[in-house]
Design a protein around this motif. Structure first.
Motif, PDB file in Angstrom:
ATOM      1  N   PHE A   3       1.061  -1.985  -4.819  1.00 62.24           N
ATOM      2  CA  PHE A   3       2.318  -2.729  -4.893  1.00 62.24           C
ATOM      3  C   PHE A   3       2.568  -3.266  -6.303  1.00 62.24           C
ATOM      4  O   PHE A   3       3.701  -3.273  -6.787  1.00 62.24           O
ATOM      5  CB  PHE A   3       2.321  -3.869  -3.874  1.00 62.24           C
ATOM      6  CG  PHE A   3       2.552  -3.417  -2.453  1.00 62.24           C
ATOM      7  CD1 PHE A   3       3.627  -2.604  -2.130  1.00 62.24           C
ATOM      8  CD2 PHE A   3       1.684  -3.795  -1.439  1.00 62.24           C
ATOM      9  CE1 PHE A   3       3.848  -2.177  -0.822  1.00 62.24           C
ATOM     10  CE2 PHE A   3       1.891  -3.382  -0.130  1.00 62.24           C
ATOM     11  CZ  PHE A   3       2.978  -2.571   0.181  1.00 62.24           C
ATOM     12  N   ASP A   4       1.515  -3.704  -6.991  1.00 58.79           N
ATOM     13  CA  ASP A   4       1.674  -4.203  -8.368  1.00 58.79           C
ATOM     14  C   ASP A   4       2.112  -3.083  -9.305  1.00 58.79           C
ATOM     15  O   ASP A   4       3.035  -3.249 -10.112  1.00 58.79           O
ATOM     16  CB  ASP A   4       0.360  -4.813  -8.868  1.00 58.79           C
ATOM     17  CG  ASP A   4       0.059  -6.155  -8.224  1.00 58.79           C
ATOM     18  OD1 ASP A   4       0.971  -6.747  -7.622  1.00 58.79           O
ATOM     19  OD2 ASP A   4      -1.103  -6.606  -8.319  1.00 58.79           O
ATOM     20  N   GLU A  30       4.251  -4.980   6.587  1.00 56.18           N
ATOM     21  CA  GLU A  30       3.612  -4.972   5.268  1.00 56.18           C
ATOM     22  C   GLU A  30       4.338  -4.077   4.267  1.00 56.18           C
ATOM     23  O   GLU A  30       4.284  -4.314   3.061  1.00 56.18           O
ATOM     24  CB  GLU A  30       2.157  -4.507   5.404  1.00 56.18           C
ATOM     25  CG  GLU A  30       1.276  -5.479   6.182  1.00 56.18           C
ATOM     26  CD  GLU A  30      -0.101  -4.910   6.469  1.00 56.18           C
ATOM     27  OE1 GLU A  30      -0.284  -3.679   6.272  1.00 56.18           O
ATOM     28  OE2 GLU A  30      -0.986  -5.672   6.897  1.00 56.18           O
ATOM     29  N   HIS A  31       5.023  -3.039   4.762  1.00 58.73           N
ATOM     30  CA  HIS A  31       5.636  -2.045   3.876  1.00 58.73           C
ATOM     31  C   HIS A  31       7.159  -2.056   3.901  1.00 58.73           C
ATOM     32  O   HIS A  31       7.803  -1.227   3.251  1.00 58.73           O
ATOM     33  CB  HIS A  31       5.137  -0.635   4.250  1.00 58.73           C
ATOM     34  CG  HIS A  31       3.672  -0.443   4.037  1.00 58.73           C
ATOM     35  ND1 HIS A  31       2.732  -0.883   4.934  1.00 58.73           N
ATOM     36  CD2 HIS A  31       2.977   0.131   3.017  1.00 58.73           C
ATOM     37  CE1 HIS A  31       1.517  -0.580   4.489  1.00 58.73           C
ATOM     38  NE2 HIS A  31       1.644   0.027   3.331  1.00 58.73           N
ATOM     39  N   GLY A  40      -7.585  -4.105   1.038  1.00 53.38           N
ATOM     40  CA  GLY A  40      -6.675  -5.139   0.539  1.00 53.38           C
ATOM     41  C   GLY A  40      -6.456  -5.021  -0.956  1.00 53.38           C
ATOM     42  O   GLY A  40      -5.327  -5.142  -1.450  1.00 53.38           O
ATOM     43  N   PHE A  41      -7.535  -4.766  -1.690  1.00 54.29           N
ATOM     44  CA  PHE A  41      -7.422  -4.604  -3.143  1.00 54.29           C
ATOM     45  C   PHE A  41      -6.554  -3.394  -3.477  1.00 54.29           C
ATOM     46  O   PHE A  41      -5.682  -3.457  -4.347  1.00 54.29           O
ATOM     47  CB  PHE A  41      -8.809  -4.441  -3.772  1.00 54.29           C
ATOM     48  CG  PHE A  41      -8.766  -4.152  -5.248  1.00 54.29           C
ATOM     49  CD1 PHE A  41      -8.690  -5.193  -6.160  1.00 54.29           C
ATOM     50  CD2 PHE A  41      -8.780  -2.843  -5.716  1.00 54.29           C
ATOM     51  CE1 PHE A  41      -8.633  -4.935  -7.523  1.00 54.29           C
ATOM     52  CE2 PHE A  41      -8.733  -2.577  -7.076  1.00 54.29           C
ATOM     53  CZ  PHE A  41      -8.661  -3.626  -7.983  1.00 54.29           C
ATOM     54  N   HIS A  87       3.383   5.163  -3.385  1.00 49.43           N
ATOM     55  CA  HIS A  87       2.529   4.233  -2.641  1.00 49.43           C
ATOM     56  C   HIS A  87       1.159   4.834  -2.326  1.00 49.43           C
ATOM     57  O   HIS A  87       0.141   4.268  -2.722  1.00 49.43           O
ATOM     58  CB  HIS A  87       3.183   3.757  -1.348  1.00 49.43           C
ATOM     59  CG  HIS A  87       2.395   2.669  -0.705  1.00 49.43           C
ATOM     60  ND1 HIS A  87       2.338   1.384  -1.216  1.00 49.43           N
ATOM     61  CD2 HIS A  87       1.562   2.665   0.370  1.00 49.43           C
ATOM     62  CE1 HIS A  87       1.531   0.648  -0.482  1.00 49.43           C
ATOM     63  NE2 HIS A  87       1.045   1.398   0.482  1.00 49.43           N
ATOM     64  N   GLU A 103      -4.230  -1.934  -1.668  1.00 47.20           N
ATOM     65  CA  GLU A 103      -2.825  -2.170  -1.329  1.00 47.20           C
ATOM     66  C   GLU A 103      -2.149  -3.043  -2.385  1.00 47.20           C
ATOM     67  O   GLU A 103      -1.037  -2.744  -2.835  1.00 47.20           O
ATOM     68  CB  GLU A 103      -2.712  -2.846   0.039  1.00 47.20           C
ATOM     69  CG  GLU A 103      -2.769  -1.908   1.208  1.00 47.20           C
ATOM     70  CD  GLU A 103      -1.538  -1.021   1.318  1.00 47.20           C
ATOM     71  OE1 GLU A 103      -0.576  -1.393   2.003  1.00 47.20           O
ATOM     72  OE2 GLU A 103      -1.543   0.066   0.704  1.00 47.20           O
ATOM     73  N   ASP A 104      -2.806  -4.124  -2.788  1.00 44.41           N
ATOM     74  CA  ASP A 104      -2.234  -4.991  -3.823  1.00 44.41           C
ATOM     75  C   ASP A 104      -2.061  -4.227  -5.131  1.00 44.41           C
ATOM     76  O   ASP A 104      -1.060  -4.402  -5.842  1.00 44.41           O
ATOM     77  CB  ASP A 104      -3.130  -6.212  -4.042  1.00 44.41           C
ATOM     78  CG  ASP A 104      -3.109  -7.175  -2.865  1.00 44.41           C
ATOM     79  OD1 ASP A 104      -2.177  -7.070  -2.033  1.00 44.41           O
ATOM     80  OD2 ASP A 104      -4.016  -8.024  -2.774  1.00 44.41           O
ATOM     81  N   TYR A 105      -3.032  -3.392  -5.456  1.00 44.47           N
ATOM     82  CA  TYR A 105      -2.976  -2.581  -6.671  1.00 44.47           C
ATOM     83  C   TYR A 105      -1.754  -1.659  -6.634  1.00 44.47           C
ATOM     84  O   TYR A 105      -1.013  -1.538  -7.614  1.00 44.47           O
ATOM     85  CB  TYR A 105      -4.258  -1.759  -6.783  1.00 44.47           C
ATOM     86  CG  TYR A 105      -4.414  -0.993  -8.066  1.00 44.47           C
ATOM     87  CD1 TYR A 105      -5.126  -1.520  -9.140  1.00 44.47           C
ATOM     88  CD2 TYR A 105      -3.867   0.286  -8.213  1.00 44.47           C
ATOM     89  CE1 TYR A 105      -5.289  -0.809 -10.325  1.00 44.47           C
ATOM     90  CE2 TYR A 105      -4.025   0.996  -9.389  1.00 44.47           C
ATOM     91  CZ  TYR A 105      -4.734   0.446 -10.439  1.00 44.47           C
ATOM     92  OH  TYR A 105      -4.887   1.162 -11.599  1.00 44.47           O
ATOM     93  N   HIS A 155      -2.177   3.713  -4.140  1.00 43.36           N
ATOM     94  CA  HIS A 155      -3.197   3.052  -3.303  1.00 43.36           C
ATOM     95  C   HIS A 155      -4.572   3.685  -3.547  1.00 43.36           C
ATOM     96  O   HIS A 155      -5.557   2.970  -3.791  1.00 43.36           O
ATOM     97  CB  HIS A 155      -2.804   3.184  -1.829  1.00 43.36           C
ATOM     98  CG  HIS A 155      -3.826   2.654  -0.875  1.00 43.36           C
ATOM     99  ND1 HIS A 155      -3.713   1.422  -0.258  1.00 43.36           N
ATOM    100  CD2 HIS A 155      -5.001   3.185  -0.418  1.00 43.36           C
ATOM    101  CE1 HIS A 155      -4.757   1.219   0.526  1.00 43.36           C
ATOM    102  NE2 HIS A 155      -5.557   2.277   0.446  1.00 43.36           N
TER     103      HIS A 155
END
Length: 204
Positions: A186-187, A115-116, A179-180, A152, A182-184, A156
Motif C-alpha cells: 500500500f505504501d 482491507e482493499h 502484515g508487513f 498490489h 500488505e503495508d509495504y 505485496h
C-alpha cells in the motif's frame, strides 16, 4: 524371437562403483541462483489464463522507485500457473504472480474487501454491494485485474522480498509476515499507481 541381455550392473570405473541412474536434479530457474533476474512464464493451467506478458513486468518494474536496489537478491519473477485462492507467492529470491481465473466475477470475502476497498476504487474495479447480509460481488475486467496483479500482488510479494533482505541470515522468507507485506504494498502503491496509469492507461 531374438534374445538379448540387458546390462543392469552399474560397473566399475577408476576403481569406483558407478551409480546406475543419474538422480541429480536438472538446473532450473526455480531451484538455482541466477546471475541476473529471470522472468519466466509457465502454462496457466486448466480454468486459468495469463493476463500479463513478460513485457508487462519489464514495463512495470521500470516504474518502481529505486528498483535496482530493491531487486538485489531477486533471482526470478514467475508468471506462474493458477492456484485456487492464491494470487501470488514469494520463496527465497523467487516471486510469483499466479494466472487469473477465467471466471471474472465472484463473491468477495468481506474482511478482504474492507482491507482493499480503497485500492479497488482507485483502479476502477466494479463492485456490487448487496447490502447487509448479502454477498459482495466483484466484476473484474482484464484491465482492472492486471492493475491489481501488478500494483498490489506484485508489490505485496516484493514486500516479502524486502523483508527477507533486511534479515541478517536471509533464511526466513517473511520475518515480519503478511502484515508487513500488505503495508509495504500500500505504501509503494501510492508512488507507483499514477505512473502505472500514465504507462498502461486507466483500467476500463
Amino acid at each position: 524371437m531374438s534374445h538379448f541381455y540387458r546390462k543392469t550392473a552399474p560397473g566399475v570405473r577408476n576403481g569406483r562403483v558407478q551409480k546406475q541412474n543419474n538422480w541429480a536434479l536438472s538446473p532450473s530457474v526455480y531451484r538455482n541462483t541466477q546471475t541476473c533476474l529471470v522472468i519466466d512464464r509457465r502454462k496457466p493451467g486448466e480454468g486459468y489464463r495469463h493476463l500479463l506478458l513478460k513485457r508487462d513486468i519489464e514495463r512495470f518494474v521500470a516504474l518502481i522507485p529505486n528498483w535496482d536496489a530493491l531487486a538485489v537478491g531477486l533471482d526470478l519473477i514467475s508468471l506462474d500457473c493458477g492456484r485456487h485462492g492464491c494470487d501470488g507467492w514469494y520463496n527465497r529470491g523467487a516471486l510469483g504472480i499466479c494466472a487469473w481465473p477465467k471466471e471474472m466475477s465472484y463473491v468477495l470475502d468481506t474482511v478482504w474487501f474492507a482491507e482493499h476497498r480503497r485500492f479497488l476504487e482507485r483502479i476502477g474495479a466494479r463492485v456490487e454491494e448487496g447490502g447487509i447480509g448479502r454477498d459482495i460481488v466483484i466484476h473484474w475486467t482484464d484491465a482492472t485485474a492486471r492493475a491489481y496483479q501488478l500494483c498490489h500482488v506484485f508489490l505485496h510479494e516484493l514486500g516479502h522480498h524486502a523483508d527477507r533482505m533486511h534479515t541478517h541470515a536471509k533464511k526466513d522468507n517473511a520475518p515480519r509476515g503478511e502484515g508487513f507485506a500488505e503495508d509495504y504494498a500500500f505504501d509503494l502503491e501510492r508512488e507507483v499507481l499514477e505512473r502505472y496509469f500514465a504507462e498502461f492507461g486507466f483500467p476500463e
